[in-house]
Design an enzyme around this catalytic site. Structure first.
Site, PDB file in Angstrom:
ATOM      1  N   LYS A  52       0.848  -1.200   0.000  1.00  0.00           N
ATOM      2  CA  LYS A  52       0.000   0.000   0.000  1.00  0.00           C
ATOM      3  C   LYS A  52       0.882   1.248   0.000  1.00  0.00           C
ATOM      4  O   LYS A  52       0.596   2.219  -0.701  1.00  0.00           O
ATOM      5  CB  LYS A  52      -0.956  -0.033   1.200  1.00  0.00           C
ATOM      6  CG  LYS A  52      -2.050  -1.084   1.016  1.00  0.00           C
ATOM      7  CD  LYS A  52      -2.869  -1.344   2.264  1.00  0.00           C
ATOM      8  CE  LYS A  52      -3.797  -2.543   2.025  1.00  0.00           C
ATOM      9  NZ  LYS A  52      -4.555  -2.945   3.206  1.00  0.00           N
ATOM     10  N   GLN A  96      -4.587  -1.592   9.295  1.00  0.00           N
ATOM     11  CA  GLN A  96      -4.443  -2.914   8.689  1.00  0.00           C
ATOM     12  C   GLN A  96      -5.029  -3.984   9.614  1.00  0.00           C
ATOM     13  O   GLN A  96      -4.672  -4.060  10.791  1.00  0.00           O
ATOM     14  CB  GLN A  96      -2.946  -3.195   8.410  1.00  0.00           C
ATOM     15  CG  GLN A  96      -2.695  -4.494   7.694  1.00  0.00           C
ATOM     16  CD  GLN A  96      -3.309  -4.548   6.291  1.00  0.00           C
ATOM     17  OE1 GLN A  96      -3.196  -3.620   5.516  1.00  0.00           O
ATOM     18  NE2 GLN A  96      -3.980  -5.646   5.976  1.00  0.00           N
ATOM     19  N   ASP A 119     -11.171   2.711   3.601  1.00  0.00           N
ATOM     20  CA  ASP A 119     -11.442   1.275   3.428  1.00  0.00           C
ATOM     21  C   ASP A 119     -12.936   1.028   3.222  1.00  0.00           C
ATOM     22  O   ASP A 119     -13.341  -0.067   2.813  1.00  0.00           O
ATOM     23  CB  ASP A 119     -10.969   0.500   4.674  1.00  0.00           C
ATOM     24  CG  ASP A 119      -9.655  -0.230   4.427  1.00  0.00           C
ATOM     25  OD1 ASP A 119      -9.355  -0.530   3.258  1.00  0.00           O
ATOM     26  OD2 ASP A 119      -8.937  -0.496   5.407  1.00  0.00           O
TER      27      ASP A 119
END
Ligand code: NAP
Length: 281
Positions: A52, A96, A119
């Site tokens: 990422k 994460q 997200d």
């Protein structure tokens, strides 16, 4: 004629488009930035975070990295999120997953302010998706829609079968296909006659997390098959939920693992970060 859907190539196209957009934003003094939080030392999570951050670098997005020890308390993590929520220089916040067992994941993802929830996991964004209003969409299903569109697949009116009903893949996938006017079935572990249900699909999305579960017997002639799975085969090699060699004999299009859905997830994360500043320009 059979075609492999090249997610790596399509994701690079998207990242190149975003890179140009970010350059134009920077010329106006706007620098999109993503805060990436990793708690603990799970090796798979470390790889995802690294990828990422690499994608941010590629697109010209500023990434701020918070690598915290596994002993970090829930309160400490929530404090950091609160700080990032109110920092005007941070446009997106990503935690994460999975988090260490002593931290409540839902409490953490719910703490991210919806306008920075790149997200798309916050209930407000999930609700917005359901009723078709503006909000961040979960990156993996959003990436699959982009893969289909950029591969020339018309979703409207098609029989779409999604296998898997998780909050981050299966459910939003079903809603997005519906938004594109697909006729959608969501199947799961209690579905009866799964093979028959899957064989109805013009577009089959496999998202169950079982290595090479779907063989040609689950696939209608000429179907488009999207493999979301990121599994390990008996030799520990990365593979998907679909038995590629078997299904390629029946499908018209199929995504490989790796190189299919995975890179698209990251590209759509980058898109969400840029989206968070589009309204500022
Ligand atoms: P999950 O939360 O474990 O959900 C799995 C779903 O599959 C559940 O809804 C479950 O049904 C269903 N299922 C399990 N076994 C089944 C069976 N034998 N027949 C029918 N349905 C079955 O998984 P997830 O987070 O959605 O992830 C699914 C896969 O996608 C995993 O391999 C994951 O690693 C991968 N993934 C990839 C990306 C990417 O970027 N490529 C992103 C996210 C996830 P029930 O609800 O009835 O239990």
């Amino acid at each position: 004629m059979f075609k492999i859907i090249d997610g790596k190539k399509i994701s690079t196209e998207i990242k190149d488009e975003l890179k140009a957009e970010v350059e134009a934003l920077k010329a106006k003094g706007i620098i999109p930035s993503l805060a990436v939080i990793l708690v603990g030392d799970d090796p798979a999570s470390a790889v995802y975070v690294r990828n990422k951050k690499k994608a941010c670098e590629y697109c010209g997005i500023r990434s701020l990295s918070y690598e915290l020890p596994a002993s970090t308390s829930e309160e400490e993590l929530l404090d950091l999120i609160e700080k990032l929520n109110s920092d005007d220089d941070v446009n997106g916040i990503l935690v994460q997953l999975p988090l260490p067992g002593h931290i409540n994941e839902k409490k953490v993802t719910d703490a991210i302010i919806p306008s920075k929830d790149v997200d798309g996991f916050h209930p407000q964004n999930v609700g917005a998706l359901l009723i078709g209003s503006r909000g961040f969409v979960s990156c993996t299903p959003a990436g699959i829609i982009e893969l289909l569109k950029r591969s020339g697949v018309d979703i409207s009116g098609k029989e779409c079968v999604v296998v898997g009903r998780s909050n981050i893949v299966g459910k939003p996938m079903g809603v997005l296909l519906l938004r594109e006017n697909g006729t959608v079935t969501i199947a799961h572990s209690r579905t009866k006659d799964l093979k028959e249900v899957c064989k109805r699909a013009d577009i089959l999305i496999a998202a169950i997390g079982k290595p090479k579960f779907f063989d040609a017997e689950y696939v209608k002639d000429g179907a488009v098959v999207i493999d979301v799975g990121m599994d390990r085969d008996e030799n520990g090699k990365l593979c998907g939920d679909v038995d590629f060699e078997s299904v390629k004999e029946k499908a018209s299009m199929l995504t490989p693992v790796p190189g299919g859905v995975g890179p698209m997830t990251i590209a759509m994360l980058m898109n969400n970060v840029v989206e968070s500043v589009r309204s500022l320009s």
